[in-house]
Design a protein around this motif. Structure first.
Motif, PDB file in Angstrom:
ATOM      1  N   LEU A 350       0.770  -1.059  -0.110  1.00  0.00           N
ATOM      2  CA  LEU A 350      -0.013  -0.030  -0.030  1.00  0.00           C
ATOM      3  C   LEU A 350       0.800   1.281   0.081  1.00  0.00           C
ATOM      4  O   LEU A 350       1.938   1.217   0.426  1.00  0.00           O
ATOM      5  CB  LEU A 350      -0.973  -0.030   1.160  1.00  0.00           C
ATOM      6  CG  LEU A 350      -2.177  -1.008   1.268  1.00  0.00           C
ATOM      7  CD1 LEU A 350      -2.894  -0.892   2.537  1.00  0.00           C
ATOM      8  CD2 LEU A 350      -3.089  -0.646  -0.027  1.00  0.00           C
ATOM      9  N   SER A 355      -3.874   5.202  -2.004  1.00  0.00           N
ATOM     10  CA  SER A 355      -4.812   4.393  -1.238  1.00  0.00           C
ATOM     11  C   SER A 355      -5.431   5.673  -0.595  1.00  0.00           C
ATOM     12  O   SER A 355      -6.835   5.445   0.213  1.00  0.00           O
ATOM     13  CB  SER A 355      -4.308   3.432  -0.386  1.00  0.00           C
ATOM     14  OG  SER A 355      -3.419   4.005   0.396  1.00  0.00           O
ATOM     15  N   THR A 406      -2.270  -5.651  -0.049  1.00  0.00           N
ATOM     16  CA  THR A 406      -3.563  -5.910  -0.868  1.00  0.00           C
ATOM     17  C   THR A 406      -3.215  -6.919  -1.992  1.00  0.00           C
ATOM     18  O   THR A 406      -2.256  -6.688  -2.683  1.00  0.00           O
ATOM     19  CB  THR A 406      -4.191  -4.720  -1.200  1.00  0.00           C
ATOM     20  OG1 THR A 406      -5.454  -5.026  -1.666  1.00  0.00           O
ATOM     21  CG2 THR A 406      -3.445  -3.685  -2.129  1.00  0.00           C
ATOM     22  N   ASN A 539      -7.000  -7.770   2.223  1.00  0.00           N
ATOM     23  CA  ASN A 539      -6.007  -6.483   2.827  1.00  0.00           C
ATOM     24  C   ASN A 539      -5.380  -6.872   4.199  1.00  0.00           C
ATOM     25  O   ASN A 539      -6.440  -7.235   5.043  1.00  0.00           O
ATOM     26  CB  ASN A 539      -6.892  -5.122   2.600  1.00  0.00           C
ATOM     27  CG  ASN A 539      -7.379  -5.036   1.397  1.00  0.00           C
ATOM     28  OD1 ASN A 539      -6.706  -4.352   0.502  1.00  0.00           O
ATOM     29  ND2 ASN A 539      -8.716  -5.357   1.305  1.00  0.00           N
ATOM     30  N   THR A 541      -3.289  -4.909   7.023  1.00  0.00           N
ATOM     31  CA  THR A 541      -2.703  -3.574   7.146  1.00  0.00           C
ATOM     32  C   THR A 541      -2.070  -3.440   8.726  1.00  0.00           C
ATOM     33  O   THR A 541      -3.123  -4.058   9.632  1.00  0.00           O
ATOM     34  CB  THR A 541      -3.646  -2.274   7.016  1.00  0.00           C
ATOM     35  OG1 THR A 541      -5.073  -2.715   7.690  1.00  0.00           O
ATOM     36  CG2 THR A 541      -3.875  -2.469   5.529  1.00  0.00           C
TER      37      THR A 541
END
Length: 571
Positions: A350, A355, A406, A539, A541
């Protein structure tokens, strides 16, 4: 009297009677709400002559005498009544009017009452957190006068007596209170001081049963094995606490006993389960290592797909996983994070600019993204010098960089089974947010109209739980689409997070325990499973927290890492 006989031997008698009657009559009259009473007496005389015919002379004479007498009496009574009744009516009217006239003037009354009252008063005295209590009783006597004015003498007398009683009782109570209250206050102060000086002890017991699931990893060569074990233990703990009040001593004794029982039960369950999980992880790693010693084709193909042309074999998610109907899921995506670099055919790091991701931190592509020992590591790092990253709504300058990956543009799927094994970062209070989540490959409209699936999110302000959530425009209340009470023992250990997604519902579980089971119900005009009927991306994160989960003043971390052991997807 005269008597005559006819040819048929019937006798007729004629009699005359004079009678005098005295009549007393009563009458009532109303004036407003007052009823008057009147009486009168009159005497009258009447004479009546009556004839009667019968078969016998004596009978004719008898009934003639009787009827003459009765008629004379009735006539005399009627005359006397006619004379007396108007007099009685007039007297009743005058009586009612007199009452009304007298009531209009009213009556006055005054009386005296002596009352004796006993009063008990309660007082408290606060010294810091300590509350002292004191009580005292006193008796006093008081005399008071009361007056009243009313429409009747009886009513005036009653209210004068009542008013005198109330005044006397009130004065007696006030005198008793004035005597008792300073005593109660002094006792309350003395009680508070005594509590502080002596302290109060309470002993309480608590029995807790805790179930712990532990996850372990072991490494043999380049292979990482995984093992899981669960154990349940029950422990009873007794604690004694001395404090400045009974309730406080009791409260803290209960709390201490509960906390100790829970901690001991967890520790005992952990001690039993962990060596089992470690042994299983070691055996798993050894099995992987042993299997790797047999040469394998680095590019396996299906030798006979049916058309004579070899085709590549699809992803391998390991041992077959069966659906509820007994058929096997088909593996569609897998990454075990072998080697020492991110597989960019499956993942895209990312970047904040593309994003718009930022909670005050910067995502800078593969910075803070590492792969080693069979684990993907995504880190939030405090930089030595501030960094600046571009964002659609303006640049961000910060001391923190974060990381995420992602499958957008590389892999997406609608429906299926999604399994992620991960360990959340170590934390010490608010400030961090980790997420294993999904977004549509082709979102439309305004969020959350296209939907979002948060398999789990970790907010470091809540270090004992993971939170699943489903975002979309639904007719159902928010509480049906999330669960804030998915408690997890040591989220910083590896746990298995699972999503099963069908056309009708989404079910999320942690280590086999269901946390969210949601039947899809979108708002009109959406129908069916919309928006959960299109391919979604995966995804992962790790970033800073926000709002109530942001770092408090002066707090922070040098490095916090979300670890992901594998991602497996079936259809």
């Amino acid at each position: 009297m005269s008597t005559t006989a006819s040819a048929a031997e019937l006798f007729t008698a004629t009699e005359t009677s004079t009678q005098t009657q005295t009549v007393t009559v009563q009458e009532w009259a109303t004036v407003g709400e007052f009823v008057g009473y009147g009486t009168a007496t009159a005497t009258a005389t009447a004479t009546a002559t009556v004839s009667h015919t019968s078969e016998a002379a004596w009978e004719a004479s008898y009934w003639a005498i009787w009827n003459a007498w009765f008629t004379a009496v009735e006539q005399a009574q009627a005359k006397a009544d006619a004379q007396a009744r108007p007099i009685a009516k007039a007297a009743a009217q005058a009586d009612a009017q007199a009452q009304a006239d007298l009531a209009a003037q009213g009556y006055d009354a005054t009386t005296t009452w002596t009352a004796t009252e006993t009063v008990t008063v309660e007082e408290t005295h606060l010294i810091g957190d300590v509350v002292g209590h004191g009580s005292a009783t006193a008796t006093a006597t008081a005399t008071a006068s009361g007056s009243a004015h009313a429409a009747s003498q009886a009513e005036a007398d009653w209210w004068a007596m009542w008013n005198a009683y109330v005044a006397a009782a009130t004065e007696a109570q006030a005198q008793a209170d004035a005597e008792a209250r300073p005593i109660a206050k002094a006792r309350a102060q003395a009680d508070a001081e005594a509590q502080i000086a002596a302290g109060i002890s309470a002993t309480e017991s608590w029995t807790a049963t805790e179930t712990v699931t532990v996850n372990e990893t072991a490494t043999v060569g380049d292979f990482v094995g995984h093992g899981t074990a669960t154990s349940t233990k029950t422990v009873t703990s007794t604690k004694t606490v001395t404090s400045t009040s009974h309730w406080e001593a009791y409260y803290w004794a209960v709390l201490a006993a509960h906390a100790d029982a829970v901690e001991q039960a967890k520790a005992q369950a952990d001690a039993e389960a962990r060596p089992i999980a470690q042994a299983a992880a070691q055996a798993d790693a050894q099995a992987q290592y042993d299997a790797a010693q047999v040469p394998v084709d680095p590019d396996p193909v299906d030798p006979d797909p049916g058309d004579g042309t070899p085709e590549p074999v699809g992803p391998d998610c390991g041992a077959p996983v069966l659906k509820s109907d007994g058929s096997a899921w088909d593996c569609t995506f897998v990454d075990e994070f072998r080697g020492d670099a991110l597989d960019t055919t499956k993942w895209h790091p990312l970047d904040t600019l593309e994003s718009s991701f930022s909670y005050g931190d910067c995502f800078l592509g593969d910075r803070n993204v590492t792969v080693s020992g069979g684990v993907l590591q995504l880190s939030t790092v405090r930089e030595d010098e501030p960094v600046t990253c571009d964002r659609l709504d303006g640049p961000v300058t910060t001391s923190y960089t974060s990381a995420g990956v992602t499958t957008f543009g590389k892999f997406s799927q609608a429906y299926g089974r999604y399994e992620i094994r991960a360990a959340m970062p170590e934390s010490n209070g608010p400030g961090l947010q980790s997420a294993l989540w999904m977004l549509p490959q082709d979102p439309t409209g305004t969020w959350p109209g296209s939907g979002e699936i948060d398999i789990v999110e970790f907010y470091s302000q809540f270090p004992d739980r993971l939170i699943p959530a489903l975002h979309y425009n639904s007719v159902l209340p928010w509480g049906t689409r999330t669960n804030n009470d998915c408690l997890v023992y040591r989220p910083t250990d590896f746990h298995t997070y699972l999503l099963e997604w069908t056309t009708e519902k989404l079910t999320i579980s942690i280590d086999g325990t269901t946390c969210l089971d949601h039947t899809i119900s979108p708002m009109a005009p959406l129908v069916g499973s919309a928006p959960f009927d299109t391919p979604f991306t995966v995804n992962l994160t790790q970033m800073l927290g926000s709002g109530d989960n942001a770092f408090t003043e002066g707090q922070g971390v040098d490095r916090a890492t979300l670890q992901v052991d594998y991602v497996r997807v079936w259809q």
